[in-house]
Motif scaffolding. Structure first.
Motif, mmCIF file in Angstrom:
data_model
loop_
_atom_site.group_PDB
_atom_site.id
_atom_site.type_symbol
_atom_site.label_atom_id
_atom_site.label_comp_id
_atom_site.label_asym_id
_atom_site.label_seq_id
_atom_site.Cartn_x
_atom_site.Cartn_y
_atom_site.Cartn_z
ATOM 1 N N VAL A 9 0.866 -1.179 0.000
ATOM 2 C CA VAL A 9 0.000 0.000 0.000
ATOM 3 C C VAL A 9 0.900 1.225 0.000
ATOM 4 N N VAL A 10 0.485 2.251 -0.726
ATOM 5 C CA VAL A 10 1.238 3.510 -0.768
ATOM 6 C C VAL A 10 0.417 4.582 -0.059
ATOM 7 N N SER A 11 1.076 5.349 0.816
ATOM 8 C CA SER A 11 0.402 6.441 1.518
ATOM 9 C C SER A 11 1.025 7.771 1.117
ATOM 10 N N ALA A 12 0.188 8.760 0.804
ATOM 11 C CA ALA A 12 0.649 10.104 0.434
ATOM 12 C C ALA A 12 0.306 11.067 1.556
ATOM 13 N N SER A 13 1.282 11.876 1.963
ATOM 14 C CA SER A 13 1.090 12.706 3.153
ATOM 15 C C SER A 13 1.436 14.168 2.893
ATOM 16 N N SER A 14 0.936 15.023 3.778
ATOM 17 C CA SER A 14 1.242 16.459 3.717
ATOM 18 C C SER A 14 2.670 16.777 4.156
ATOM 19 N N ASP A 73 5.061 -2.566 2.965
ATOM 20 C CA ASP A 73 4.888 -3.994 2.738
ATOM 21 C C ASP A 73 3.789 -4.485 3.676
ATOM 22 N N LEU A 74 2.722 -5.072 3.126
ATOM 23 C CA LEU A 74 1.592 -5.516 3.954
ATOM 24 C C LEU A 74 1.800 -6.922 4.525
ATOM 25 N N GLY A 75 2.951 -7.527 4.263
ATOM 26 C CA GLY A 75 3.288 -8.803 4.910
ATOM 27 C C GLY A 75 4.095 -8.558 6.174
ATOM 28 N N ARG A 76 5.123 -7.675 6.049
ATOM 29 C CA ARG A 76 6.004 -7.399 7.192
ATOM 30 C C ARG A 76 5.623 -6.125 7.942
ATOM 31 N N PHE A 77 4.716 -5.309 7.322
ATOM 32 C CA PHE A 77 4.291 -4.020 7.893
ATOM 33 C C PHE A 77 5.477 -3.083 8.120
ATOM 34 N N THR A 78 6.350 -3.022 7.156
ATOM 35 C CA THR A 78 7.495 -2.108 7.214
ATOM 36 C C THR A 78 7.592 -1.363 5.892
#
Length: 620
Positions: free
Chosen positions: A473-478, A486-491
């Motif tokens: 997943v990609v997150s875009a922030s201010s 990585d959605l398996g390792r959450f890193t």
């Protein structure tokens, strides 16, 4: 290659805040009303039969119709120091006849003479002048400054073209209009000790009296021959003032008030005969031609952008209201389509989520959570639920047909949820918060569990985008960064940096590239593997871009933002081929339908515009 206009297919909305904005053509079946900088013409009871008049550069502020219905005049608001346009339209040919500019900043009110020869216009508080125009040639005949305090409304007499009434804050004048000497001369009306702000005027058919609705909630009767105050009523004032009025076919006065009261007032005694209350304040009122000896109907436009049919029964002395059209009246925060289905789409605005039929332009479902703001919405991939993020930090899921709350995730984010997305296998929800956290929730049959909380962003998370296989997943922030998680390792797998507040991020359908935009007004292409910027194009010359959409075939990008334009770009060429203009506020969200037939855009004025999707030229 020059840009072309993007064709507008339909709109959902009504500019309810425009005083007297809802008009009914003398043919009895054509409604005319403003929406942002666009004027909508449609048949009564048929939301899909729409035509549009587009020529204004900013919000339409006032409108008036000539007696025969041949001409429509509309005025607009503009920026400080600039002239605001008045446009006269020919409604038979749906064309722009004249564009006139004299008033500064805002056109307050307009009125045609009974023979359609002249048009009177009032400037706003920064201008405060009265100008009389020749409707045939579009040229100004004469003008004059009005009273020291603001003047809010203007009307021609019903039987002569040489007399005009204006009224506003503690002033009321009858103007003599001398065509040959090109002069207008004011004669003040004597109201005694009364200090009133007049918002609406109706003049009886013989030009004997003017009935002036005031912000105090009473009606003044003023003799037009002697210019003297006659009487005042009703005894109990109507809350929040009389904001709209009209003469009924039975000779009484129909009034609308700021608290939603709609009533019939006796013309002689100025007492209320009967009244009902609508949910919000009345901004416009027009009597229809559906009249018989026992009843008549009229249309009411309200401040929260709804339209009502109201029927007055003479024998029973009752009013009955029926909702004709309802729309968003606050900024549209998000728009979402179900996966692979284009017949419906959902919008989030204020405390509401509404589901709309895409081709019939009608509301199918409304979900309301009072006192909160719905900031983001998404359909789960199976289409069985709408997930939404709210300003109280909770994620709520609703049934898309019933509107019933299915489950709620309490305290998902401390300062409010700003982005939400469901995985393609429907087992997880990923959310972003105002405090910069990205959280992963496991959705079970009976419970929701937080699987991970990822903290690296230092600003609000404005957008989330998933890979098709749910691995990243990609997150875009201010804070000027986009992080690939990585959605398996959450890193963190990778990150992208730019000196901007990122507002939107999307994967190209083949997932080889990412596209971002934000406050730097640029549309940037990134390599999805190593996070390097491949290409930067100027998305806007003047304002930030707040939303992007990529067509399912990856051929085009649609952008929208603070410049109020919907732009359609070729993905490979990076060239803007089409521009859609119609919004009067910043565009908060754009979306392309899954079948690539149309584009939906939502603005800060609460309007939803549906544009035709056109494939960019292949041989470019």
């Amino acid at each position: 290659m020059a840009t072309e206009a993007l064709p507008l297919e339909g709109v959902i909305g009504f500019g309810g805040t425009v005083k007297g904005g809802l008009l009914l053509h003398p043919d009895g079946c054509t409604l005319i009303y403003p929406l942002g900088s666009t004027i909508v013409i449609r048949e009564k009871g048929m939301p899909t039969s729409q035509e549009f008049l587009q020529g204004h550069s900013d919000t339409v502020s006032c409108m008036t119709l000539s007696r025969s219905g041949r001409y429509l005049a509309s005025g607009q608001i503009t920026y400080m120091g600039f002239c605001a346009d008045i446009i006269i339209w020919d409604l038979q040919t749906r064309t722009l006849l004249h564009r006139m500019s004299l008033h500064k900043v805002k056109v307050q009110a307009l009125a045609f003479s009974h023979d359609e020869q002249f048009l009177a216009s009032l400037g706003g508080q920064d201008d405060n002048s009265l100008v009389v125009w020749d409707a045939e040639s579009g040229k100004a005949i004469c003008g004059s400054p009005t009273a020291n305090e603001s003047v809010l409304t203007v009307k021609f007499f019903n039987t002569t073209t040489t007399k005009i009434v204006t009224a506003g804050s503690r002033n009321m004048d009858v103007w003599e209009f001398d065509v040959h000497n090109r002069k207008v001369r004011p004669h003040g009306c004597h109201l005694g000790q009364l200090k009133r702000v007049v918002e609406t005027i109706v003049i009886d058919e013989h030009d004997e009296f003017a009935y002036c609705g005031t912000t105090t909630g009473d009606m003044l009767q003023v003799g037009l021959a002697n210019k003297l105050f006659q009487s005042i009523g009703p005894k109990t004032k109507i809350p929040r003032g009389i904001t709209a009025s009209a003469i009924s076919p039975f000779g009484n006065i129909v009034i609308g008030a700021g608290d939603g009261t709609v009533g019939i007032m006796d013309k002689k005694t100025l007492n209320m005969v009967t009244s009902i209350k609508l949910p919000s304040g009345v901004s416009s009122l027009v009597v229809t031609q559906e009249v018989n000896s026992k009843a008549f109907t009229f249309l009411v436009g309200t401040v929260n952008c709804s339209m009502y049919y109201v029927r007055y029964d003479l024998a029973a002395n009752t009013l009955q209201a029926e909702l004709e059209q309802t729309n968003h009246c606050e900024k549209i925060n998000d728009i979402a389509f179900p996966q692979g289905y284009s017949q419906v789409f959902a919008t989030a605005s204020g405390s509401e989520i509404r589901v709309w039929h895409a081709t019939e332009y009608r509301e199918l479902l409304r979900i309301k959570v009072p006192t909160l703001q719905c900031t983001c919405i998404a359909f789960m991939a199976d289409g069985k639920s709408i997930i939404s993020g709210w300003s109280d930090g909770k994620i709520r899921a609703f049934g898309p047909q019933s509107g019933k709350q299915l489950y709620i995730i309490n305290d998902a984010h401390q300062q409010g949820v700003t982005a939400v997305i469901g995985t393609n296998n429907c087992k997880r929800i990923i959310s972003g918060g105002k405090e910069g956290l990205v959280r992963v929730w496991k959705v079970g049959a009976t419970s929701t569990i937080m699987e991970a909380s990822m903290k690296e962003h230092k600003g609000p998370v404005n957008a989330l985008e998933l890979r098709k296989n749910d691995s990243e997943v990609v997150s875009a922030s201010s804070d000027g960064s986009c992080i690939i998680w990585d959605l398996g390792r959450f890193t963190r797998n990778n990150s992208l940096f730019a000196s901007t507040f990122f507002k939107a991020i999307l994967y190209h359908p083949d997932e080889s590239q990412l596209v971002t935009t934000g406050t730097d007004r640029k549309i940037t292409y990134w390599d999805a593997y190593d996070g390097q910027a491949i290409r930067i194009i100027d998305g806007s010359d003047s304002a930030e871009i707040s939303s992007l959409a990529i067509s399912p075939d990856g051929v085009s990008i649609v952008s929208g933002g603070g410049d109020k334009d919907v732009k359609l770009w070729g993905y490979d060429e990076g060239h803007c081929y089409y521009v859609g203009r119609g919004h009067s506020g910043a565009i908060g969200k754009v979306a392309i339908s899954p079948d690539m037939r149309f584009i939906v855009s939502g603005g800060s004025e609460g309007a939803i515009f549906i544009w035709e999707y056109i494939h960019p030229p292949v041989d470019a």
